[in-house]
Design an enzyme around this catalytic site. Sequence first.
Site, short mmCIF file in Angstrom:
data_model
loop_
_atom_site.label_atom_id
_atom_site.label_comp_id
_atom_site.label_asym_id
_atom_site.label_seq_id
_atom_site.Cartn_x
_atom_site.Cartn_y
_atom_site.Cartn_z
N TYR A 99 0.86 -1.19 0.00
CA TYR A 99 0.00 0.00 0.00
C TYR A 99 0.90 1.24 0.00
CZ TYR A 99 -4.20 2.70 1.43
OH TYR A 99 -5.26 3.57 1.50
N CYS A 100 0.68 2.12 -0.98
CA CYS A 100 1.37 3.42 -1.06
C CYS A 100 2.89 3.21 -1.10
CB CYS A 100 0.93 4.31 0.10
SG CYS A 100 1.49 6.03 -0.03
N VAL A 101 3.64 3.84 -0.18
CA VAL A 101 5.10 3.74 -0.22
C VAL A 101 5.57 2.31 -0.01
CG1 VAL A 101 5.28 4.34 2.23
CG2 VAL A 101 7.24 4.67 0.74
#
Length: 629
Positions: A362-364
């Site tokens: 998720y994301c970074v």
Amino acid sequence: MGGEKLRELFGNGLPGAAGSAADSIKSLLPEGISAGEMGDWAKSSAELQKMWFEYVTDQAKSAAQNATKGKNPIDPAQWLMISQGMVKQFPTGAFDAQAKLAQDSLALWKGVFERFVAKATQSETSDSGASDNAGSAQLPLNDRRFSDPAWQEHPAFALLHQTYLMLTQYFQQSVRSLPGLDKEKRRQLEFAVTALSEAMSPDNFLLTNPVVMKRTVETRGQNLVRGMRHLITDLKRGQLTHTDPDAFTLGENLAATPGKVVYETNLFQLVQYSPSTKDVYEVPLIIFPPWINRFYILDLTPKKSFIKWAVDQGLTVFVVSWKSADETMADTVWDDYIRSQIEAIDHVRDRLQVPHVHAIGYCVAGTTLAATLALLARRDEADKVKSATFFTAQVDFEKSGELKHFIEDGHLEMIGNLSQKGYLDGRYLAATFNALRGKDLIWNYVVNNYLLGEEYPAFDLLHWNGDVTNLPAKWHNDYLRDLYRDNKLVVPDALSADGTPIDLTLVKTPSFVQAGRDDHIAPAESVWRITDHFSGPLEFLLAGSGHIAGVVNPPSAGKYQYWLGDSDAPSLKAYIESAEEHPGSWWPHWLGWLDSQDDVRVPATGKRKPGGRGDQVIEDAPGRYVQTR
């Protein structure tokens, strides 16, 4: 006709009249104040003075103690002023179009004046039974911050907020029309002007907000007393409060999915969740959430929890709970997070005696998962991951959105100055993300919490948003510089981790990529670019809403929608043109994709049930790390 009525509306504050601005406000105040009411006002005033005096005294003592210890703390509120540094970059003569401004101002004043003339005229003729729609004329400019009738009913406040909106549009347009600016610099200046104009909105101040003034009169100042209490609490904690801090408890009504911590290092805990079905998928699922937030964004209240939903579908779910950085993590870098992802994958494989796992980033953490996959491919270990799913994750940062406003050398230097202990206080990052949506996440709460004195709502998502984590400063700076600014991840072998060069084109792992249509942190166009670099089978899905709601959208909610198109399309635009819209949550579609990768099921026995007979575990979910501040 209508002159006397109009003069009444303006409170004798028309140009040339003997009145003043104060006269215009008198219509909001009561005719008279009794002795008892005066006592209430005096009580409110005394409470305000007492609270502020105690706070200032306490701060002075703390400052003296810090000075004795050689400390020089920086108020996290300073982070909110970062956009002011951008304004200094405006070239000389940026706003020289005074003639057009004057012309627009006259037109606006004329429009507001004519509206109230029409209203006054209609009021005079209404007694005779005449029908006229002139009084329903709309003001020229609209904004939901000024939707309360109080902004519309009194000419002084109508003119005030209309002028503000006109000036905001004017300065924004001035930036867009400035010659000689590259695209990125123009975007930065647009962001700075927007941030500063939001800060200067008349609804943010007591004496220019008729809604607050009315509330103050009605409560005899008690709204300001409550607001001062909220303000002092936030000043002490160095962070804006969005929700009731006592409404949620981890492990009870948030992050409450049953499970155990089965493994931990100095960087993460590994949580395994207890099965809720008799049989489970043989291939387990491991989730890597971003370390810039708490993992329980995917385990909010039971009705919103992605983790609980996945467990109920028969998945054996693990999640990594990252440790909030402290002084011991001063030398933590990207290599450590990649090694941690591989370590977690290997531990799950060994624990359940399976050859591979499904992984979500998720994301970074999705960015890091992409690098992990490339590293495993280079080492001929790609088969450790059966499939990879990416939630709003970027690998190509050329079009990476509004966070690029904070990657210039001056901002990176500022972050360094704020990280002298080797980690960046999470409150600064929270303030940065709030600043990206200042109207909704800062000033809306300044008005409600501090001026109107309203009590905080109980909102799980806002509680999570304020539950900040600290970041290793060294890696955070490298991340902003190497990825956001220099976009090195998409250059084969420009970066390496754990001694292995990273080349995303080596990734052939079946991948599922989700993007949010309205995501301002990881824009859909930026997320799409992963399709240009991976070489394996890939399915792209565009979800309704943004960075959080686009992901956390349970089927039971019946909200939003998603689009499926040609994942081999040459661009996101072409994908959208080919896409078909589907109502509701995209989670079931993703589960179908995961099932197509491997649908074998096994009994939920042995170590599939964490903490069972003979299974040594560390503690109950959600674990210590997620509760460490």
